[in-house]
Write an enzyme that holds these catalytic residues in place. Sequence first.
Site, mmCIF file in Angstrom:
data_model
loop_
_atom_site.group_PDB
_atom_site.id
_atom_site.type_symbol
_atom_site.label_atom_id
_atom_site.label_comp_id
_atom_site.label_asym_id
_atom_site.label_seq_id
_atom_site.Cartn_x
_atom_site.Cartn_y
_atom_site.Cartn_z
ATOM 1 N N LYS A 1 0.813 -1.220 0.000
ATOM 2 C CA LYS A 1 0.000 0.000 0.000
ATOM 3 C C LYS A 1 0.849 1.274 0.000
ATOM 4 C CE LYS A 1 -4.357 -1.947 1.052
ATOM 5 N NZ LYS A 1 -5.382 -2.328 2.003
ATOM 6 N N ARG B 1 -3.448 -10.280 4.602
ATOM 7 C CA ARG B 1 -3.810 -10.257 3.174
ATOM 8 C C ARG B 1 -2.601 -9.735 2.413
ATOM 9 N NH1 ARG B 1 -5.833 -7.004 -0.684
ATOM 10 N NH2 ARG B 1 -7.460 -7.842 -2.033
HETATM 11 N N1 HH2 Z 1 -7.235 -4.054 0.416
HETATM 12 C C1 HH2 Z 1 -7.536 -4.073 -0.891
HETATM 13 C C2 HH2 Z 1 -8.613 -4.835 -1.361
HETATM 14 N N2 HH2 Z 1 -9.363 -5.570 -0.525
HETATM 15 N N3 HH2 Z 1 -9.823 -6.343 1.662
HETATM 16 C C3 HH2 Z 1 -9.540 -6.356 2.980
HETATM 17 N N4 HH2 Z 1 -10.270 -7.085 3.826
HETATM 18 N N5 HH2 Z 1 -8.508 -5.609 3.496
HETATM 19 C C4 HH2 Z 1 -7.711 -4.831 2.697
HETATM 20 O O1 HH2 Z 1 -6.814 -4.156 3.232
HETATM 21 C C5 HH2 Z 1 -7.983 -4.804 1.293
HETATM 22 C C6 HH2 Z 1 -9.064 -5.581 0.801
HETATM 23 C C7 HH2 Z 1 -6.698 -3.279 -1.848
HETATM 24 O O2 HH2 Z 1 -5.648 -4.044 -2.351
HETATM 25 P P1 HH2 Z 1 -5.625 -4.772 -3.787
HETATM 26 O O3 HH2 Z 1 -6.656 -5.850 -3.821
HETATM 27 O O4 HH2 Z 1 -4.264 -5.209 -4.089
HETATM 28 O O5 HH2 Z 1 -5.975 -3.618 -4.803
HETATM 29 P P2 HH2 Z 1 -7.273 -3.271 -5.622
HETATM 30 O O6 HH2 Z 1 -8.395 -3.035 -4.669
HETATM 31 O O7 HH2 Z 1 -6.886 -2.031 -6.396
HETATM 32 O O8 HH2 Z 1 -7.596 -4.445 -6.510
#
Ligand code: HH2
Length: 261
Positions: free
Chosen positions: A203, A238
Amino acid sequence: MGVVNLTPDSFSDGGTISSPQEGLAHARRLIEEGADLLDLGGESTRPGAEAVSAEIEIERVMPVLEGLVADGTPLSIDTSKPEVARVALAAGAEAVNDVTSGSHREMFPVVADAGAGLILMHMHGNPRTMQTEPRYADVVAEIKTFLAERAAAAQRQGVTPDRIALDPGIGFGKTLEHNLTLIRDLREFRILGFPVVLGASRKKFLGLITGVDDPAQRDLASAVIAALGVERGADILRVHNVAACREALAVAIAIVRESGG
Ligand code: HH2
């Protein structure tokens, strides 16, 4: 929990997976590297992201999900849409990761009917607005109150408490200072009586601290945060780079056990 983003625009690895075959290969690699479960997402939640339809999410996620269910891999579906959750759970996903904590009123009944697990996450506003000057009087107390209320609401609609986990939502409407406070005080969230999820991997706040601009290059910092998170009571991490995190966690867990934690 290994992250499998089946999206063209995720902040961390958007567009790196362009076919179900590539998605499946990536997911299987994460399992080989030591992930206990995978979180499949078909919609980006990055700041400024545009929403996509349930049909598109289902189209992106299902071919990979079905392949992984056939492998026997435990899965959560990262969605805030009950229609997507229903289809994924019916096909064999075991949990729903809802970053909006049941903002859609049908989500909790869908999870309850399937007897599925549920991750409730805190977000300030929505992905389009969340990073515009987020303010809290007491970030930890406010997020604790929010998560406790959402867990109670989920239970009122039939989700059993042993199926719920809580996530303070690192980066979702938080400044660098807020994120650091939440990680420092992560133990506070365990007081609520549910497993705690930490999603700090790759992040932006890690980029602000280290000066590393490219999210995909933030895996060393992500592994450090995973280790610190475990030491502060995180139950589920995660992460994008499972191999790096596994190594960091082996050390952190050995130290936590040694000290009776
Ligand atoms: N962060 C993201 C997405 N989903 N779910 C939970 N429970 N906690 C988190 O911190 C979280 C999440 C964002 O990360 P990423 O999936 O890599 O990115 P994007 O939402 O742009 O696909």
